[in-house]
Design an enzyme around this catalytic site. Sequence first.
Site, short mmCIF file in Angstrom:
data_model
loop_
_atom_site.label_atom_id
_atom_site.label_comp_id
_atom_site.label_asym_id
_atom_site.label_seq_id
_atom_site.Cartn_x
_atom_site.Cartn_y
_atom_site.Cartn_z
N HIS A 87 27.50 1.14 6.65
CA HIS A 87 26.52 0.68 7.63
C HIS A 87 26.53 -0.84 7.65
O HIS A 87 26.53 -1.49 6.60
CB HIS A 87 25.11 1.15 7.28
CG HIS A 87 24.91 2.62 7.46
ND1 HIS A 87 24.75 3.21 8.68
CD2 HIS A 87 24.86 3.62 6.56
CE1 HIS A 87 24.60 4.52 8.54
NE2 HIS A 87 24.67 4.79 7.25
N THR A 140 30.82 -0.86 -8.54
CA THR A 140 30.69 -1.69 -7.35
C THR A 140 31.86 -2.66 -7.19
O THR A 140 31.95 -3.33 -6.17
CB THR A 140 29.39 -2.50 -7.39
OG1 THR A 140 29.40 -3.35 -8.54
CG2 THR A 140 28.17 -1.58 -7.44
N LYS A 141 32.72 -2.75 -8.21
CA LYS A 141 33.85 -3.67 -8.20
C LYS A 141 35.08 -2.97 -8.75
O LYS A 141 34.98 -1.99 -9.48
CB LYS A 141 33.55 -4.91 -9.04
CG LYS A 141 32.40 -5.73 -8.50
CD LYS A 141 32.15 -6.95 -9.36
CE LYS A 141 30.98 -7.71 -8.76
NZ LYS A 141 30.56 -8.81 -9.58
N LYS A 158 35.21 -1.82 -22.98
CA LYS A 158 36.32 -2.07 -23.90
C LYS A 158 37.61 -1.56 -23.28
O LYS A 158 37.60 -0.86 -22.27
CB LYS A 158 36.08 -1.43 -25.26
CG LYS A 158 36.11 0.09 -25.26
CD LYS A 158 35.87 0.62 -26.66
CE LYS A 158 36.18 2.10 -26.77
NZ LYS A 158 36.11 2.58 -28.13
#
Length: 192
Positions: A87, A140-141, A158
């Site tokens: 959106h 999110t990344k 890790k």
Amino acid sequence: MSLLSKIKNNDKVASLYRKYKSLKIRYIYGLKNVHPTFNIGGHSKISKDFVAGEFSYVGPNCFIYPGVSIGRYTMIAQNVQIIGDDHNFNIVGVPSTFSGRPKLRKTQIGRDVWIGANSIILTGITIGDGSIIAAGSVVTKDVAEYSIYGGVPAKFLKKRFESESDEQIHSKMLNGDLLKNVRNKPITYENA
């Protein structure tokens, strides 16, 4: 060992059942771009353009947007969602609901990735080979290969392996021939 356990542990019977289930998955879900060894653990909502490599798996109750691909040996646990970025929200003076949708970005999940239960992966993310996403994480990344990420938002925890040479050995296996005659066998319990 019960008769049912013996049947489930029989490689020939399991191979026949996997072929039957593969046809059923392709028919019910309309998934034309999944390898015949792809498996699904229960009802999920998966876009028909989903691409899945050899011996990959999607658990029950997953929701997977268009443009998603997963590599060989990748496991997606139950209740995982690969969603979002669908959106426009930054058009001044126009509510988000009327702002249209941006072009959906591809989501690439590498080989031998394990995504834990109840995780959310935002679309457009790349998760590198051999990575692990802890249960309940929100990614999110992009995630580097052979990394373990967890949390909300997911952060690096890790490396999966002890050394770079271990990663190279694992990469050689991932880039090599498909492993033959291997499968997850049902869990057996003591005193069963």
